[in-house]
Structure formats: structure tokens, C-alpha cells
Design a protein around this motif. Structure first.
Motif, PDB file in Angstrom:
ATOM      1  N   PRO A   1       0.820  -1.224   0.000  1.00  0.00           N
ATOM      2  CA  PRO A   1       0.000   0.000   0.000  1.00  0.00           C
ATOM      3  C   PRO A   1       0.849   1.267   0.000  1.00  0.00           C
ATOM      4  O   PRO A   1       0.471   2.262  -0.613  1.00  0.00           O
ATOM      5  CB  PRO A   1      -0.801  -0.117   1.292  1.00  0.00           C
ATOM      6  CG  PRO A   1      -0.058  -1.077   2.140  1.00  0.00           C
ATOM      7  CD  PRO A   1       0.618  -2.012   1.218  1.00  0.00           C
ATOM      8  N   ASP A   2       1.990   1.225   0.665  1.00  0.00           N
ATOM      9  CA  ASP A   2       2.839   2.406   0.711  1.00  0.00           C
ATOM     10  C   ASP A   2       3.267   2.817  -0.688  1.00  0.00           C
ATOM     11  O   ASP A   2       3.157   3.965  -1.082  1.00  0.00           O
ATOM     12  CB  ASP A   2       4.076   2.118   1.554  1.00  0.00           C
ATOM     13  CG  ASP A   2       3.906   2.629   2.965  1.00  0.00           C
ATOM     14  OD1 ASP A   2       3.610   3.831   3.091  1.00  0.00           O
ATOM     15  OD2 ASP A   2       4.038   1.839   3.903  1.00  0.00           O
TER      16      ASP A   2
ATOM     17  N   MET B   1       0.341   4.095  -2.775  1.00  0.00           N
ATOM     18  CA  MET B   1      -0.053   5.472  -2.453  1.00  0.00           C
ATOM     19  C   MET B   1       0.897   6.468  -3.092  1.00  0.00           C
ATOM     20  O   MET B   1       0.481   7.450  -3.695  1.00  0.00           O
ATOM     21  CB  MET B   1      -0.052   5.658  -0.934  1.00  0.00           C
ATOM     22  CG  MET B   1      -1.433   5.623  -0.372  1.00  0.00           C
ATOM     23  SD  MET B   1      -1.574   6.258   1.264  1.00  0.00           S
ATOM     24  CE  MET B   1      -0.281   5.629   2.181  1.00  0.00           C
ATOM     25  N   THR B   2       2.186   6.213  -2.945  1.00  0.00           N
ATOM     26  CA  THR B   2       3.168   7.138  -3.497  1.00  0.00           C
ATOM     27  C   THR B   2       3.045   7.193  -5.005  1.00  0.00           C
ATOM     28  O   THR B   2       3.006   8.255  -5.606  1.00  0.00           O
ATOM     29  CB  THR B   2       4.586   6.688  -3.102  1.00  0.00           C
ATOM     30  OG1 THR B   2       4.569   6.340  -1.737  1.00  0.00           O
ATOM     31  CG2 THR B   2       5.588   7.772  -3.326  1.00  0.00           C
TER      32      THR B   2
ATOM     33  N   THR C   1      -0.072   9.221  -6.091  1.00  0.00           N
ATOM     34  CA  THR C   1       0.031  10.679  -5.988  1.00  0.00           C
ATOM     35  C   THR C   1       1.038  11.224  -6.996  1.00  0.00           C
ATOM     36  O   THR C   1       0.791  12.238  -7.644  1.00  0.00           O
ATOM     37  CB  THR C   1       0.456  11.084  -4.570  1.00  0.00           C
ATOM     38  OG1 THR C   1       1.427  10.159  -4.111  1.00  0.00           O
ATOM     39  CG2 THR C   1      -0.708  11.093  -3.636  1.00  0.00           C
ATOM     40  N   ILE C   2       2.159  10.522  -7.142  1.00  0.00           N
ATOM     41  CA  ILE C   2       3.173  10.985  -8.089  1.00  0.00           C
ATOM     42  C   ILE C   2       2.589  11.004  -9.491  1.00  0.00           C
ATOM     43  O   ILE C   2       2.769  11.950 -10.255  1.00  0.00           O
ATOM     44  CB  ILE C   2       4.408  10.057  -8.049  1.00  0.00           C
ATOM     45  CG1 ILE C   2       5.181  10.252  -6.761  1.00  0.00           C
ATOM     46  CG2 ILE C   2       5.294  10.284  -9.246  1.00  0.00           C
ATOM     47  CD1 ILE C   2       6.176  11.353  -6.788  1.00  0.00           C
TER      48      ILE C   2
ATOM     49  N   THR D   1      -0.489  11.319 -10.405  1.00  0.00           N
ATOM     50  CA  THR D   1      -1.424  12.427 -10.543  1.00  0.00           C
ATOM     51  C   THR D   1      -0.674  13.726 -10.816  1.00  0.00           C
ATOM     52  O   THR D   1      -0.995  14.468 -11.746  1.00  0.00           O
ATOM     53  CB  THR D   1      -2.240  12.582  -9.242  1.00  0.00           C
ATOM     54  OG1 THR D   1      -2.729  11.305  -8.885  1.00  0.00           O
ATOM     55  CG2 THR D   1      -3.366  13.563  -9.418  1.00  0.00           C
ATOM     56  N   LEU D   2       0.350  13.968  -9.999  1.00  0.00           N
ATOM     57  CA  LEU D   2       1.093  15.206 -10.164  1.00  0.00           C
ATOM     58  C   LEU D   2       1.807  15.251 -11.514  1.00  0.00           C
ATOM     59  O   LEU D   2       1.906  16.293 -12.142  1.00  0.00           O
ATOM     60  CB  LEU D   2       2.108  15.362  -9.025  1.00  0.00           C
ATOM     61  CG  LEU D   2       1.463  15.800  -7.710  1.00  0.00           C
ATOM     62  CD1 LEU D   2       2.442  15.689  -6.575  1.00  0.00           C
ATOM     63  CD2 LEU D   2       0.956  17.230  -7.830  1.00  0.00           C
TER      64      LEU D   2
ATOM     65  N   ASN E   1       8.167   2.881   6.315  1.00  0.00           N
ATOM     66  CA  ASN E   1       8.353   4.193   6.902  1.00  0.00           C
ATOM     67  C   ASN E   1       9.486   4.199   7.919  1.00  0.00           C
ATOM     68  O   ASN E   1      10.282   5.148   7.977  1.00  0.00           O
ATOM     69  CB  ASN E   1       7.043   4.636   7.553  1.00  0.00           C
ATOM     70  CG  ASN E   1       7.099   6.089   7.954  1.00  0.00           C
ATOM     71  OD1 ASN E   1       7.505   6.407   9.055  1.00  0.00           O
ATOM     72  ND2 ASN E   1       6.732   6.970   7.044  1.00  0.00           N
TER      73      ASN E   1
ATOM     74  N   GLY F   1       1.989   7.366   9.680  1.00  0.00           N
ATOM     75  CA  GLY F   1       3.021   6.707   8.887  1.00  0.00           C
ATOM     76  C   GLY F   1       3.847   5.676   9.611  1.00  0.00           C
ATOM     77  O   GLY F   1       4.224   4.665   9.032  1.00  0.00           O
TER      78      GLY F   1
ATOM     79  N   PRO G   1       0.422   2.231   6.593  1.00  0.00           N
ATOM     80  CA  PRO G   1       0.874   2.882   5.361  1.00  0.00           C
ATOM     81  C   PRO G   1       0.685   4.391   5.417  1.00  0.00           C
ATOM     82  O   PRO G   1      -0.355   4.882   5.843  1.00  0.00           O
ATOM     83  CB  PRO G   1       0.001   2.253   4.293  1.00  0.00           C
ATOM     84  CG  PRO G   1      -0.334   0.923   4.839  1.00  0.00           C
ATOM     85  CD  PRO G   1      -0.385   1.055   6.318  1.00  0.00           C
TER      86      PRO G   1
ATOM     87  N   VAL H   1       4.367  10.769   1.152  1.00  0.00           N
ATOM     88  CA  VAL H   1       3.027  10.645   0.554  1.00  0.00           C
ATOM     89  C   VAL H   1       2.132  11.766   1.052  1.00  0.00           C
ATOM     90  O   VAL H   1       1.390  12.396   0.287  1.00  0.00           O
ATOM     91  CB  VAL H   1       2.417   9.287   0.919  1.00  0.00           C
ATOM     92  CG1 VAL H   1       1.105   9.101   0.204  1.00  0.00           C
ATOM     93  CG2 VAL H   1       3.369   8.192   0.567  1.00  0.00           C
TER      94      VAL H   1
ATOM     95  N   LEU I   1       2.834  14.904  -0.757  1.00  0.00           N
ATOM     96  CA  LEU I   1       2.317  14.883  -2.122  1.00  0.00           C
ATOM     97  C   LEU I   1       0.816  15.117  -2.125  1.00  0.00           C
ATOM     98  O   LEU I   1       0.282  15.857  -2.971  1.00  0.00           O
ATOM     99  CB  LEU I   1       2.631  13.540  -2.781  1.00  0.00           C
ATOM    100  CG  LEU I   1       4.088  13.315  -3.170  1.00  0.00           C
ATOM    101  CD1 LEU I   1       4.289  11.896  -3.678  1.00  0.00           C
ATOM    102  CD2 LEU I   1       4.498  14.292  -4.246  1.00  0.00           C
TER     103      LEU I   1
ATOM    104  N   ILE J   1      -1.327  18.032  -3.913  1.00  0.00           N
ATOM    105  CA  ILE J   1      -2.422  17.781  -4.851  1.00  0.00           C
ATOM    106  C   ILE J   1      -3.638  18.621  -4.457  1.00  0.00           C
ATOM    107  O   ILE J   1      -4.305  19.215  -5.311  1.00  0.00           O
ATOM    108  CB  ILE J   1      -2.774  16.282  -4.882  1.00  0.00           C
ATOM    109  CG1 ILE J   1      -1.653  15.518  -5.578  1.00  0.00           C
ATOM    110  CG2 ILE J   1      -4.089  16.049  -5.601  1.00  0.00           C
ATOM    111  CD1 ILE J   1      -1.879  14.046  -5.646  1.00  0.00           C
TER     112      ILE J   1
END
Lengths: 768, 137
Positions: free
Chosen positions: A644-645, A648-649, A652-653, A655-656, A729, B28, B32, B37, B40, B44
Motif C-alpha cells: 500500500p505504501d 499510495m506514493t 500521488t506521483i 497524478t502530479l 516508513n 506513517g 501505510p 506521501v 504529495l 495535490i
């Protein structure tokens, strides 16, 4: 100790914050920092008598043997006192010299960083720490030399200085690592015990080459000497500080520091003797051909540095005593001469020796300072220079079979240096005062007090050598050759060969001074041979490098992103393809693959459809959107395979990135038409090859037995050591915190790059 | 972009997304999420707001130029690494408070480090995106 070292850096930041005050009246207040540090080190003096040493240790990266270890012994304390003492005078002097300069705050900021870095170099006991400070001195001196950055010559010489000293620094780093890996420690103190092992090791030669590369570039030894005269483009207080007392002596310090560890070996001694000897003769000879005051001083500094290297090469206990004394002698008189040269420049606007004369009539205290410094540099009896010179001759006379030659070289150098010292310290003040300088008047006390103080000290130490003997000089000798027999400094050794040599030196130098007038014509005559000087040769080869890089850039960087991508992909394919052909057995073991589920099939189909849309559409925006669908599908895969980590990253990346693409593509023509079938075919061939190679490698990776040790370690210790349940993390912020810290710094640099590219508005006049 | 729906939606989405990004940031260490994140996501949220309400309004809403988040974040990250040095431990050693805090759990220097990353990421993405869109739109 750590607070004392950090204070320089903290002060530098404070100066930037209170820039306005520093530029204004309270510029002098900055002097308090070096003065305070000087007092602190002064109080340490009694502690290090008889060869004792103080140790300070703070853990930094203990797992790699890198700690903030500091050692105060005779050698490092002598240097610390010079750095802070002359530093205090230079800070004081600069507050008037650069009064009202619009960048005075920056100047002090750089100077503080430089001073702190220098202190770090001489106090560090850990070679890695030493290297960090070493490079910091190169960087801060780059800013200082290029301080007048409107001047192209200034910029050029600062780049040259950085290129040479920085390049040497890299080699030094390699040398340190080699040293560390052989002696199994990065601590200089502990390396002492493995001195014999080091000398017998096969890599001893390499260590010497690398270490010498660092020391010789920093201390401007032949053939790396030419950056130092160029560095005279810096404001005079900087020249005085960097090039007399401190930075250039860092190389000498390094050699001295490693003398007990690596010295007493023919390779060490002979290299130093030869390099030092050539440097001192070559640049003493050059010094007398200069007409610019700072040029004369720069070359005589190089010569003095050569002398120090030469003495270190001689290696005897006598030589170490001479080194200790000569470092003090040189720092005192050279800083004084530089500062008086600065006053002359400041008040008369010229540094040309052929024009300056008779100035004693208008600025007596400066003349006294110049005279005393010149006398000390000449080694007249009664000055500290005399004692230094005596010791040098005593060293060379007892240097074994070559003693006649070495003594002759030393005498010749000293004659030339005496002449250079007189030119800089006496010539401008003697004779008649020309009409043009009638209006010149004595400057503020802040300018003439520092050089006068230094010059008087040179005299005082000469008359009463006991002032420095047991407190300063002897501990240095103990640090350089532990257990050396102590011979107290004497003013008078009686009538012997050494006195005769001193007499010859004096007579020769003074005779030369009366007989020979400096002139610009002579300097030009010497310049005819410039084409074989190391500087020209180096610049020429640097020019070749320039030509090559132009050619290379024009060939490969034609400004089209697509061709860059093509080059990278083709190169990668070549490399991977070669590797696959030479030694990888490709076999597909389907049992190793996990079961294909309904989800996988669906995602796969979506990806295929999206890719098809990407390459078939004629709208840029559609292409980007379809590409992002591929990205999101990969996110889904991550989710399914429980990462999931990552998902998620990636999400978002992605999208940007799409946002960024849309922004960039906004201005481009709406439709693109690819008519050229050749290009299409070429691109598809390249991408198919690259894609299949990647796929083969992905399959190969699955066949490799995976090393689970690292991941198991993290999984087991994440909660125990770092109190976190999310291993990813925990790794980012705890186990690999250093990486993350540096990564975000890199990101910041990238952002600054993007920002400056976007905001760059080159005016038409600047566009060449 | 002149879309009433988007503008209205973004007004409600901005605080929600920001809240969510902070939530992601704080959890975190256990589930997750994390500073990267979270940062980011927060960017957004602002980018979405900028699309709907014009860039100037978002800049006004931020009050500070986005670039100013970068040094703040770097400083927080660096200081959280430096903190253990003052109690005599190596740089970047984790220090923890003993009592857990509601929702966040245990609080320690890694959390502050993550917060530093969070701010740096926001600063960087917004600096780049805002400047590009300013140049283009």
C-alpha cells in the motif's frame, strides 16, 4: 571544543541575519569571535607543555569509525593560535579596509566559515573529519578569492584555486581511505601505532602519492603553485589571512601531522626534499621579477612554503625545530607585510613597487611595521627570523651526504627572499616622496596597528626567545618527533659556520637590493618563457577539454528530448543485451510464477488498451491521459500484491505528473501528426527491443534466489529498535534516515534548478 | 477553468484533503503513510484548488510563497536529527517520549523528521507546479 569550533559557523549564520548591523558601525564587533577563541586557546597552552595532548571526542557515526575527535597537541595548538590570533587582527583590519562595502556582511560570513574550517582541519584527529573541514576551507576560500565577483579575473582565479585545491582534496580523500583501510582506524592518533605496518605495506607508495597530491596542491608546491599568485585577486586582508597564516599552511600542517606516521622513509623524505627545494628556488627567483607588491609577496610565500616542505623532508629533530620556528617567523612577518601592502594599496591606489617610494614621510607607523617585518624576513640578528634562519642552516649542514648542496640551495633562496622582503617592506618607504603621493596621509589606527603588532612581536620573540620556547615551540617538536631531545632556542650560537652563512645571506641580499632596481621590463623579459610554465600547460590542456566537451555536447545534446531518450534507451539495450548474451541462461519456470488471478487479467487488458490508445491517438493530452492509466494500473497491482505504501506514493506521483504534463503541453499545438513512417518504425523497433529485454530480465530476477537477510532484519527490528510497525516508513525515517535527509536535500537542489530555469530572464544585452 | 461544480467541490475538498494528508503523515510510523506521501497529497489538494480558483487565489490562501516551506522543512528535518547530539548520542539517533499520544501513538524525533520531509515535499512540488503554470497559463 565542539562549541568553540561550531561558533565560527554559528557566527556566520548570525552575520547573515544581522547583515545591516555588520555592514554598518558594528563591523568591528565581529572581531570578538576570533579574539575570544584566541584567548580560549591561549588558556590551553600550559596544558600541552612537555608533549601532552588534550583529547575531545563526540560520537558521530561510530559504526563506521567516524567520530568528532579533536586533539590539541603542540602542533595543532600552534596552528590554532595562528589562525585565531592573525584572524583577530585581520577581522579588525578588514573592518576599516572594507568600510562601507556593500557586501561586508558576506565577507565576514565567508571569513568566519573559513576560520572555523581551518580550526577544524588542524584540530581534527579523525581523517574523515579532517577531510570535511579541508574541503570547507577550499570552498570558503573560493568565495573569498572571488569576492569581487564583478571582476572576470577575480572569478577566473577563484575557479582556478578551487579546481586545483579541490582536485587535490579528492586525491587526499582517497589517500585517507587507503590509510584507514590498512591501519583499520580513521584516527590519526591510533595510526601512529601502525606506523611500521604502513611503511611496509605495498600500498605505501600510493598513500604517499595521494597524500602529497592533497598537501602540495593546497600548499602551492611546484608545479601546482600558480593558483596562489592568481588568488591575490582577493581583497588584501584575505590574502594576508589565506596566503600567509592559514590556508596554504594546511598542506604543511598535513605533512607535519603525518610525519610521525609515515615519515622517516626514503620515499617520504626525498620527495619532500626535492619538491620543496624546487619550489623554494623557483618561486624565490620569480619573486624578484615581480613589480606588484602582492605578486612579490605571493611568490615569496610559495618559496617559504617550499622551505617548510624542504625542512620536513630533511626529517631530523633539528629540522622539526626549524619547522616549528619558521612557521611562526613566516606567519608573523608575512602577515605584517601583506597588511602593510594593503595599506599602501588602500591609500595610494597602486601596488607597483617601481612607483612607490618615500612614504615613510607620511605614514611613519606603517613604515616601521614594514621595516621590522622586512628585517625579520631577512633574518637580521635580534629578530625572530634570525633564529629561524640559523636553525635552517643548522639542519641543512647536518643533512648527511648532500649537505653542501642543500645548504647552497637554502642560502640562495634566503638571499632572494631577503631581497623580496626588502622590496615589499622597505622599498616603498625609502627614498624621496613623489609629488603624486604628497596628499597621502596616515590611515586609521585600525589599519596600521595590526601589522605593527605582528612586526613588533617578531622582534620581541627574537630578543627574548624564551617567550615562545617552552610554551610553543617545544610542544610542536614533541608532536612532530615524539621523544626528541630538547634544545632551547638561543639568540647567539657563537662564531661558527652558521654565522658565516648568515653573513653571506645578509651581504648577498643587501648587495642585491642596492645593485638591482625592480622594473617592469625585467618582468616582461621573464614572461617570454611563460609558454613552458606549468600554468600555461595546464590551461592549455584544460582548453582541450573544453573543445572536447563542445564537440561532445553538440553531438549528443541536440536539444530534442526524443533523441536523448533514444540514446539512453539504445545504450541501455546494448548493455543489457550484451550481458544477456554473455552469461545469463534464460529459462522460464512457470511454477515459480504466482497464480494468475482474474484481477491480473483485467488490469493487463486495461494496460494493453491504454498503451494502444497512447500510441494511436493524435492528441497529446489524450496520450498523456492514457499513459497515466498505465500508471494507475500499476498502482492497482501494488495494492493487490499488498504494497500500500508504494501504491499510495505511485498514485500521488502519477497524478502530479499528469498535471505537470498537461501544464507543459497546454501551449503546444493541439494535434501532432507523425507522417514519417521511418521514424515510427525506428521508434517501435527500439521500444520493442528494450521492452523485451526488460521483460526477460524481470523473469530472470524471479529465478534468482532472493537474499532475505536484509528484509528480515528490518522486519524483525522495526518495532524493537524503532518503535514503528510500518517497516517502509521506519526504514525511511529511522534506519536510513541519513539517506532520506540527503535525498530531500537533493530534491531541494532540483527544485532550485527548475525554479531558476523558469525564472531566468536573460536580457538581450547579456545574450552573447 | 470556469467550472462552478469544480470550484465548489474544491472549496470543500481542500480542507478535507489537507486533513487527510496530515492523517497520512501522522499514522506513517504504524500503518501505510508517511511524510512523503502526505506531502504529495497536500500539494495535490492545493493544485486542485489552483485549477478551480485561479492561481492567485491559491497563493493568497497559502499566505507564504510555497518556496518558503522548503527551508522550514529542511530545518525541521535537520534539527530533529541534531536533537540527539545534545544528549550525547550520534546524529539521527531516534529519541522517544514515553507516553503515547492519542491517534499519533508514540512521539519521537522520527516523527519530526517525517514532518520535515512533509514540508519539503509540499514546498518543492508547489514551487515547481506553480511556477510552470504561471509561465504557461
Amino acid at each position: 571544543m565542539l562549541p568553540a569550533l561550531l561558533s565560527g559557523f554559528i557566527f556566520a549564520i548570525l552575520i547573515l541575519l544581522f547583515g545591516k548591523q555588520v555592514r554598518g558601525k558594528s563591523a568591528m564587533a565581529v572581531t570578538l569571535l576570533p579574539l575570544g577563541l584566541f584567548t580560549y586557546f591561549l588558556f590551553l597552552l600550559p596544558e600541552i607543555a612537555n608533549g601532552n595532548a588534550l583529547l575531545f571526542s563526540y560520537p558521530w557515526i561510530p559504526s563506521m569509525g567516524i567520530n568528532l575527535d579533536f586533539k590539541v597537541d603542540g602542533l595543532s595548538l600552534l596552528f590554532s593560535l595562528l589562525i585565531t590570533g592573525i584572524g583577530a587582527l585581520v577581522f579588525f583590519y578588514a573592518s576599516y579596509y572594507l568600510k562601507g562595502h556593500r557586501y561586508l556582511d558576506r565577507f565576514y560570513c565567508y571569513l568566519c566559515i573559513f576560520m572555523a574550517a581551518m580550526l577544524g582541519v588542524v584540530l581534527s584527529d579523525n581523517v574523515i573529519l579532517l577531510f570535511v573541514f579541508w574541503e570547507l576551507t577550499s570552498i570558503s576560500s573560493f568565495f573569498l578569492i572571488g569576492f569581487n565577483n564583478d571582476d572576470p579575473a577575480s572569478r577566473k582565479s577563484s575557479i582556478m584555486a578551487l579546481a586545483i585545491t579541490g582536485g587535490g582534496g579528492f586525491l587526499l580523500m582517497a589517500g585517507f581511505i587507503l590509510l584507514g583501510s590498512i591501519s583499520h582506524t580513521y584516527s590519526i592518533r591510533e595510526m601512529l601505532t601502525s606506523s611500521a605496518v604502513l611503511k611496509e605495506n605495498a600500498a605505501y607508495g600510493w598513500i604517499l602519492v595521494l597524500l602529497f597530491a592533497g598537501a602540495f596542491t593546497k600548499s602551492a608546491q611546484f608545479p601546482f603553485h600558480f593558483w596562489l599568485p592568481g588568488a591575490m585577486k582577493a581583497p588584501t586582508p584575505v590574502s594576508a589571512y589565506l596566503h600567509s597564516a592559514t590556508m596554504v599552511k594546511a598542506g604543511i600542517y598535513l605533512l607535519a601531522r603525518f610525519t610521525p606516521v609515515l615519515g622517516s622513509h626514503p620515499a617520504w623524505n626525498n620527495t619532500l626534499l626535492i619538491t620543496g627545494g624546487i619550489t623554494m628556488l623557483y618561486s624565490a627567483f620569480h619573486a624578484i621579477f615581480r613589480t606588484d607588491l602582492k605578486g612579490i609577496l605571493a611568490y615569496s610565500t610559495i618559496s617559504a612554503l617550499g622551505m617548510l616542505v624542504f625542512l620536513l623532508g630533511a626529517g631530523s629533530e633539528q629540522a622539526m625545530l626549524a619547522v616549528a620556528v619558521f612557521i611562526i617567523v613566516h606567519a608573523l612577518y608575512k602577515a605584517a607585510l601583506f597588511l602593510t601592502a594593503g595599506i599602501l594599496d588602500h591609500e595610494t591606489g597602486t601596488r607597483d613597487v617601481t612607483q612607490l617610494s618615500g612614504l615613510r614621510k607620511v605614514m611613519m607607523p606603517v613604515a616601521i611595521a614594514g621595516l621590522l617585518a622586512a628585517l625579520s624576513s631577512a633574518g637580521l640578528p635580534g629578530t625572530f627570523g634570525f633564529i629561524g634562519k640559523d636553525l635552517i642552516y643548522e639542519t641543512t649542514l647536518h643533512a648527511g651526504t648532500l649537505n653542501i648542496w642543500l645548504t647552497a640551495a637554502a642560502v640562495l633562496t634566503n638571499i632572494l627572499l631577503l631581497y623580496a622582503g626588502f622590496l615589499a617592506g622597505i622599498k616603498p618607504f625609502s627614498g624621496d616622496l613623489p609629488e603624486a603621493f604628497k596628499a597621502v596621509h596616515l590611515p586609521d589606527m585600525r589599519l596600521w596597528a595590526p601589522p605593527l603588532l605582528l612586526a613588533v612581536l617578531g622582534l620581541a620573540y627574537g630578543i627574548i626567545p624564551a617567550l615562545t620556547d617552552t610554551s610553543l615551540v617545544q610542544p610542536v617538536v614533541q608532536a612532530l618527533s615524539p621523544g626528541a631531545a630538547v634544545t632551547p632556542l638561543k639568540i647567539w650560537h657563537g662564531f661558527n659556520t652558521i654565522l658565516l652563512l648568515s653573513g653571506i645571506t645578509l651581504a648577498g641580499g643587501i648587495g642585491l637590493y642596492y645593485y638591482r632596481q625592480p622594473s617592469a621590463r625585467r618582468q616582461q623579459a621573464l614572461q617570454r618563457y611563460d609558454f613552458i610554465s606549468p600554468e600555461t600547460l595546464l590551461l592549455k590542456s584544460a582548453g582541450k577539454f573544453d573543445v572536447f566537451s563542445h564537440w561532445y555536447t553538440n553531438k549528443l545534446h541536440n536539444g530534442y528530448l526524443r533523441s536523448y531518450v533514444n540514446v539512453i534507451v539504445i545504450f541501455m539495450s546494448g548493455l543489457l543485451g550484451y550481458k544477456l548474451i554473455t552469461g545469463v541462461n534464460i529459462y522460464l519456470d512457470l511454477s515459480n510464477l504466482s497464480r494468475i488471478t482474474m484481477y491480473d487479467v483485467t488490469i493487463f487488458c486495461i494496460i494493453i488498451a491504454a498503451i494502444w490508445k497512447t500510441i494511436s491517438t493524435s492528441s497529446r493530452i489524450t496520450a498523456v491521459a492514457s499513459m497515466s492509466i498505465v500508471g494507475y494500473c500499476i498502482c492497482l497491482l501494488f495494492v493487490i500484491y499488498s504494497a500500500p505504501d508504494l501504491a499510495m506514493t505511485q498514485f500521488t506521483i502519477d497524478t502530479l505528473t499528469v498535471v505537470l504534463f498537461v501544464l507543459v503541453l497546454f501551449r503546444l499545438p493541439r494535434f501532432l501528426r507523425i507522417n514519417d513512417t521511418r521514424v515510427v518504425v525506428r521508434d517501435s523497433i527500439v521500444s520493442i527491443i528494450f521492452g523485451s529485454l526488460i521483460a526477460i530480465i524481470a523473469l530472470e530476477v524471479m529465478n534468482e534466489p532472493t537474499n532475505k537477510e536484509t528484509s528480515r532484519y528490518y522486519a524483525e527490528n522495526a518495532y524493537l529498535l524503532a518503535k514503528g510497525k510500518n517497516v517502509v516508513n521506519v526504514m525511511l525515517v529511522d534506519f536510513r534516515g541519513f539517506d532520506t535527509l540527503i535525498e530531500i536535500t537533493v530534491l531541494v537542489i532540483a527544485a532550485l534548478g527548475v525554479y531558476s530555469l523558469l525564472k531566468l530572464r536573460v536580457s538581450s544585452t547579456e545574450k552573447e | 477553468m470556469k467550472s462552478v461544480i469544480l470550484r465548489t467541490a474544491s472549496n470543500y475538498l481542500l480542507p478535507l484533503l489537507l486533513l487527510f494528508s496530515v492523517f497520512i503523515l501522522l499514522r506513517g510510523h504504524y500503518s501505510p503513510g508517511g511524510g512523503f506521501v502526505g506531502g504529495l497529497m497536500a500539494s495535490i489538494a492545493f493544485v486542485l484548488h489552483a485549477f478551480a480558483n485561479k492561481l492567485e487565489n491559491t497563493r493568497k490562501l497559502l499566505r507564504f510563497p510555497p518556496g518558503s516551506f522548503i527551508p522550514v522543512g529542511l530545518a525541521i528535518g535537520f534539527l530533529s536529527g541534531l536533537a540527539p547530539v545534545f544528549v550525547g548520542k550520534p546524529f539521527l539517533t531516534a529519541l522517544w517520549f514515553d507516553t503515547p499520544v492519542l491517534i499519533v501513538g508514540l512521539v519521537g524525533t522520527p516523527l519530526f523528521f517525517d514532518i520535515g520531509v512533509f514540508f519539503v515535499v509540499i514546498g518543492i512540488t508547489l514551487t515547481i507546479l506553480f511556477n510552470i503554470s504561471e509561465n504557461i497559463l
